[in-house]
Design an enzyme around this catalytic site. Structure first.
Site, mmCIF file in Angstrom:
data_model
loop_
_atom_site.group_PDB
_atom_site.id
_atom_site.type_symbol
_atom_site.label_atom_id
_atom_site.label_comp_id
_atom_site.label_asym_id
_atom_site.label_seq_id
_atom_site.Cartn_x
_atom_site.Cartn_y
_atom_site.Cartn_z
ATOM 1 N N THR A 150 11.084 -25.406 36.727
ATOM 2 C CA THR A 150 11.165 -23.963 36.996
ATOM 3 C C THR A 150 9.791 -23.295 36.994
ATOM 4 N N GLY A 151 8.733 -24.039 36.658
ATOM 5 C CA GLY A 151 7.387 -23.471 36.627
ATOM 6 C C GLY A 151 6.732 -23.500 38.001
ATOM 7 N N SER A 154 -5.084 -31.370 31.410
ATOM 8 C CA SER A 154 -5.728 -30.115 31.826
ATOM 9 C C SER A 154 -7.235 -30.125 31.608
ATOM 10 N N ASP A 167 15.693 -30.457 26.440
ATOM 11 C CA ASP A 167 14.578 -29.686 25.877
ATOM 12 C C ASP A 167 13.554 -30.648 25.291
ATOM 13 N N LEU A 177 5.810 -31.994 33.549
ATOM 14 C CA LEU A 177 5.084 -30.743 33.768
ATOM 15 C C LEU A 177 5.446 -29.692 32.722
ATOM 16 N N ARG A 179 2.331 -18.332 40.834
ATOM 17 C CA ARG A 179 1.695 -18.361 39.512
ATOM 18 C C ARG A 179 2.317 -17.288 38.624
ATOM 19 N N LYS A 189 -3.156 -30.658 24.532
ATOM 20 C CA LYS A 189 -3.265 -31.432 25.782
ATOM 21 C C LYS A 189 -4.109 -32.699 25.580
ATOM 22 N N HIS A 248 -5.101 -24.308 39.009
ATOM 23 C CA HIS A 248 -4.585 -24.177 40.367
ATOM 24 C C HIS A 248 -3.547 -23.070 40.411
ATOM 25 N N TYR A 289 -3.830 -24.915 22.569
ATOM 26 C CA TYR A 289 -3.301 -25.502 23.809
ATOM 27 C C TYR A 289 -4.165 -26.688 24.243
ATOM 28 N N GLU A 341 -8.683 -27.750 30.428
ATOM 29 C CA GLU A 341 -8.913 -27.079 29.142
ATOM 30 C C GLU A 341 -9.323 -28.077 28.067
HETATM 31 P P1 NDP Z 1 4.314 -22.966 33.962
HETATM 32 O O1 NDP Z 1 4.035 -22.236 32.715
HETATM 33 O O2 NDP Z 1 4.490 -22.208 35.240
HETATM 34 O O3 NDP Z 1 5.663 -23.849 33.757
HETATM 35 C C1 NDP Z 1 5.924 -24.485 32.539
HETATM 36 C C2 NDP Z 1 7.298 -25.145 32.602
HETATM 37 O O4 NDP Z 1 7.574 -25.782 31.355
HETATM 38 C C3 NDP Z 1 8.456 -24.172 32.857
HETATM 39 O O5 NDP Z 1 9.361 -24.777 33.757
HETATM 40 C C4 NDP Z 1 9.086 -24.048 31.470
HETATM 41 O O6 NDP Z 1 10.450 -23.716 31.508
HETATM 42 C C5 NDP Z 1 8.916 -25.464 30.953
HETATM 43 N N1 NDP Z 1 9.053 -25.583 29.502
HETATM 44 C C6 NDP Z 1 8.312 -24.971 28.563
HETATM 45 N N2 NDP Z 1 8.731 -25.342 27.347
HETATM 46 C C7 NDP Z 1 9.780 -26.207 27.506
HETATM 47 C C8 NDP Z 1 10.651 -26.922 26.622
HETATM 48 N N3 NDP Z 1 10.544 -26.816 25.315
HETATM 49 N N4 NDP Z 1 11.601 -27.729 27.152
HETATM 50 C C9 NDP Z 1 11.737 -27.805 28.478
HETATM 51 N N5 NDP Z 1 10.952 -27.158 29.372
HETATM 52 C C10 NDP Z 1 9.999 -26.348 28.884
HETATM 53 O O7 NDP Z 1 3.180 -24.074 34.147
HETATM 54 P P2 NDP Z 1 2.497 -24.660 35.492
HETATM 55 O O8 NDP Z 1 3.550 -24.970 36.463
HETATM 56 O O9 NDP Z 1 1.347 -23.811 35.872
HETATM 57 O O10 NDP Z 1 1.866 -26.006 34.920
HETATM 58 C C11 NDP Z 1 2.604 -27.217 34.871
HETATM 59 C C12 NDP Z 1 1.985 -28.143 33.841
HETATM 60 O O11 NDP Z 1 0.650 -28.433 34.184
HETATM 61 C C13 NDP Z 1 1.928 -27.582 32.415
HETATM 62 O O12 NDP Z 1 2.097 -28.671 31.524
HETATM 63 C C14 NDP Z 1 0.514 -27.040 32.302
HETATM 64 O O13 NDP Z 1 0.099 -27.012 30.954
HETATM 65 C C15 NDP Z 1 -0.243 -28.061 33.135
HETATM 66 N N6 NDP Z 1 -1.456 -27.605 33.773
HETATM 67 C C16 NDP Z 1 -1.423 -26.506 34.594
HETATM 68 C C17 NDP Z 1 -2.553 -26.131 35.279
HETATM 69 C C18 NDP Z 1 -2.557 -24.937 36.182
HETATM 70 O O14 NDP Z 1 -3.653 -24.488 36.548
HETATM 71 N N7 NDP Z 1 -1.407 -24.416 36.592
HETATM 72 C C19 NDP Z 1 -3.806 -26.908 35.169
HETATM 73 C C20 NDP Z 1 -3.707 -28.069 34.305
HETATM 74 C C21 NDP Z 1 -2.569 -28.398 33.649
HETATM 75 P P3 NDP Z 1 10.993 -22.179 31.475
HETATM 76 O O15 NDP Z 1 11.063 -21.750 32.912
HETATM 77 O O16 NDP Z 1 12.321 -22.334 30.817
HETATM 78 O O17 NDP Z 1 10.008 -21.377 30.676
HETATM 79 P P1 GDR Z 2 -6.683 -20.638 31.667
HETATM 80 O O1 GDR Z 2 -6.105 -19.557 32.687
HETATM 81 O O2 GDR Z 2 -6.800 -20.123 30.285
HETATM 82 O O3 GDR Z 2 -7.905 -21.213 32.299
HETATM 83 O O4 GDR Z 2 -5.505 -21.707 31.639
HETATM 84 P P2 GDR Z 2 -6.082 -17.960 32.642
HETATM 85 O O5 GDR Z 2 -5.837 -17.524 34.043
HETATM 86 O O6 GDR Z 2 -5.154 -17.441 31.583
HETATM 87 O O7 GDR Z 2 -7.587 -17.565 32.179
HETATM 88 C C1 GDR Z 2 -8.735 -17.931 32.928
HETATM 89 C C2 GDR Z 2 -9.947 -17.185 32.385
HETATM 90 O O8 GDR Z 2 -9.826 -15.792 32.704
HETATM 91 C C3 GDR Z 2 -10.234 -15.033 31.574
HETATM 92 N N1 GDR Z 2 -9.602 -13.713 31.608
HETATM 93 C C4 GDR Z 2 -8.283 -13.458 31.516
HETATM 94 N N2 GDR Z 2 -7.211 -14.302 31.416
HETATM 95 C C5 GDR Z 2 -5.973 -13.748 31.370
HETATM 96 N N3 GDR Z 2 -4.896 -14.554 31.322
HETATM 97 N N4 GDR Z 2 -5.782 -12.394 31.400
HETATM 98 C C6 GDR Z 2 -6.824 -11.511 31.477
HETATM 99 O O9 GDR Z 2 -6.629 -10.303 31.505
HETATM 100 C C7 GDR Z 2 -8.138 -12.068 31.558
HETATM 101 N N5 GDR Z 2 -9.377 -11.538 31.675
HETATM 102 C C8 GDR Z 2 -10.251 -12.524 31.705
HETATM 103 C C9 GDR Z 2 -9.782 -15.879 30.375
HETATM 104 O O10 GDR Z 2 -10.498 -15.465 29.203
HETATM 105 C C10 GDR Z 2 -10.127 -17.277 30.856
HETATM 106 O O11 GDR Z 2 -11.467 -17.580 30.547
HETATM 107 C C11 GDR Z 2 -4.804 -22.071 32.824
HETATM 108 C C12 GDR Z 2 -3.372 -22.473 32.422
HETATM 109 O O12 GDR Z 2 -2.620 -22.702 33.591
HETATM 110 C C13 GDR Z 2 -3.380 -23.743 31.594
HETATM 111 O O13 GDR Z 2 -2.033 -24.164 31.381
HETATM 112 C C14 GDR Z 2 -4.143 -24.815 32.369
HETATM 113 O O14 GDR Z 2 -4.184 -26.012 31.643
HETATM 114 C C15 GDR Z 2 -5.553 -24.338 32.689
HETATM 115 O O15 GDR Z 2 -5.459 -23.154 33.459
HETATM 116 C C16 GDR Z 2 -6.349 -25.356 33.483
#
Ligand code: NDP
Ligand code: GDR
Length: 323
Positions: free
Chosen positions: A11-12, A124, A57, A79, A183, A152, A178, A148, A126
């Protein structure tokens, strides 16, 4: 027979793109969803009749064993995670349970049900945190800066460990940020493009942000899910950095997004110290050479293309909501 994939976190943002990608490749696609009193299916609504959705879960080991037993996937993409960095400072234990130990629970389920299931772990950038080298590649040491990031790092190493200990085909994809129109609105890119649309259409005037100088290597989620599939479809399991190799600051993202809508970010953006993190990651830039060389992966959407795509999508959505 169609290959069968199971996606946790379907769902993410990434789950929605990956599900579409795998369906287009002809896969039978299943997703794990957790029970909620409201329906979090917004991102996969149009795919629902083509997916098998199952409740389980990350906190419940037995639910995952039953799920793998029922679905018998060829490929498993993990994911699911508590993925928002600021929440990990507020809820560090829960973040560890989902994002770190959840990976072990799933790998144990793989061992028990069928060790031949190919496993992808969503690691990640991170994990690099306070960067030890620029750009970061697969051999750059980790120095995470949030609960976080620490969780990871655990998820990454337990994936490597199960590969080495039990010969599971397990890959850790170290993906840099990404983004996309799907998002979550709490992440900075989408927060900006949503605000740009609302400001343009007269629904708000200001946007509060934290650290404008933070730099990230931002790519398009649709490009990155292709790399996940490529990793699980090699002869050997391995770990890969997936990134564009180019970084920009939050300020640059904001400037471009406001400009795309004919606005000046300086007229609308305010700094809110409450949005600064206890420890932030100031700069990240990945080196995707190995993914280029071994997987043949290349991103197709540029930074400017990504910003324009996200602003246009939010403008369309907000306009529709106003109708
Ligand atoms: P999202 O936050 O959009 O999605 C997270 C997903 O995890 C949702 O479907 C959520 O479900 C599910 N989830 C959370 N907790 C649980 C649980 N306890 N049991 C089952 N499902 C759960 O993340 P993204 O799609 O952006 O990212 C996907 C993965 O990649 C994550 O692990 C993230 O940390 C990692 N990642 C993301 C990056 C990015 O830039 N987007 C970069 C690097 C890594 P629900 O809808 O119910 O909340
Ligand atoms: P990040 O993404 O922490 O890199 O994690 P986020 O977009 O939250 O922050 C990126 C940078 O922007 C700065 N920032 C702010 N961030 C948020 N959210 N809101 C604000 O108002 C704001 N202003 C400035 C932050 O300080 C940070 O430096 C994301 C997530 O998807 C993780 O799950 C994933 O692993 C990493 O990207 C790669």
């Amino acid at each position: 027979m169609a290959r069968r994939a199971l996606i946790t976190g379907i769902t993410g943002q990434d789950g929605a793109y990956l599900a579409r990608y795998l369906l287009d490749l002809g896969y039978e696609v299943h997703g794990m969803v957790r029970r909620a009193s409201t329906c979090p299916m917004e991102r996969i609504d149009d795919l629902r009749d083509r997916l098998g959705l199952h409740q389980a879960d990350l906190l419940d080991q037995l639910s995952m064993i039953r799920l793998l037993d029922r679905v018998q996937p060829d490929e498993l993409y993990n994911l699911a995670a508590q993925s928002f960095v600021p929440t990990s400072f507020e809820q560090p234990l829960l973040t560890g349970e989902f994002t770190a130990l959840g990976v072990t629970r799933l790998l144990e389920a793989v061992r028990q049900v069928n060790p031949k299931i190919r496993f992808y772990q969503a690691s990640s950038s991170e994990m690099f945190g306070t960067v030890r080298a620029e750009p970061q590649d697969e051999s750059t040491p980790f120095w995470p800066r949030s609960p976080y990031g620490v969780a990871k790092v655990y998820g990454h190493w337990i994936t490597v460990n199960y590969r080495e200990s039990y010969e599971i085909f397990a890959c850790s994809g170290i993906l840099f940020n990404h983004e996309s129109p799907l998002r979550g609105k709490e992440f900075v890119t989408r927060k900006i493009t949503d605000a740009v649309a609302r400001i343009k259409l007269g629904l708000q005037t200001t946007l509060k942000l934290g650290n404008l100088d933070a730099q990230r290597d931002w790519g398009f989620a649709g490009d990155y899910v292709r790399a996940m599939w490529m990793m699980l479809n090699q002869d050997q399991p391995d770990d890969y950095v997936v990134a564009t190799g180019i970084k920009h600051s939050v300020r640059e993202f904001a400037q471009l997004a406001f400009e795309h809508a004919g606005l000046n970010y300086e007229d609308h953006v305010e700094i809110d110290p409450a949005l600064l993190r206890p420890a932030d990651v100031h700069t990240l830039r990945g080196d995707p050479s190995k993914a280029h060389r071994v997987l043949g992966w290349q991103p197709e959407v540029s930074f400017a293309g990504l910003v324009a795509m996200m602003v246009d999508a939010d403008l369309r959505r907000v306009r529709n909501e106003l109708r």
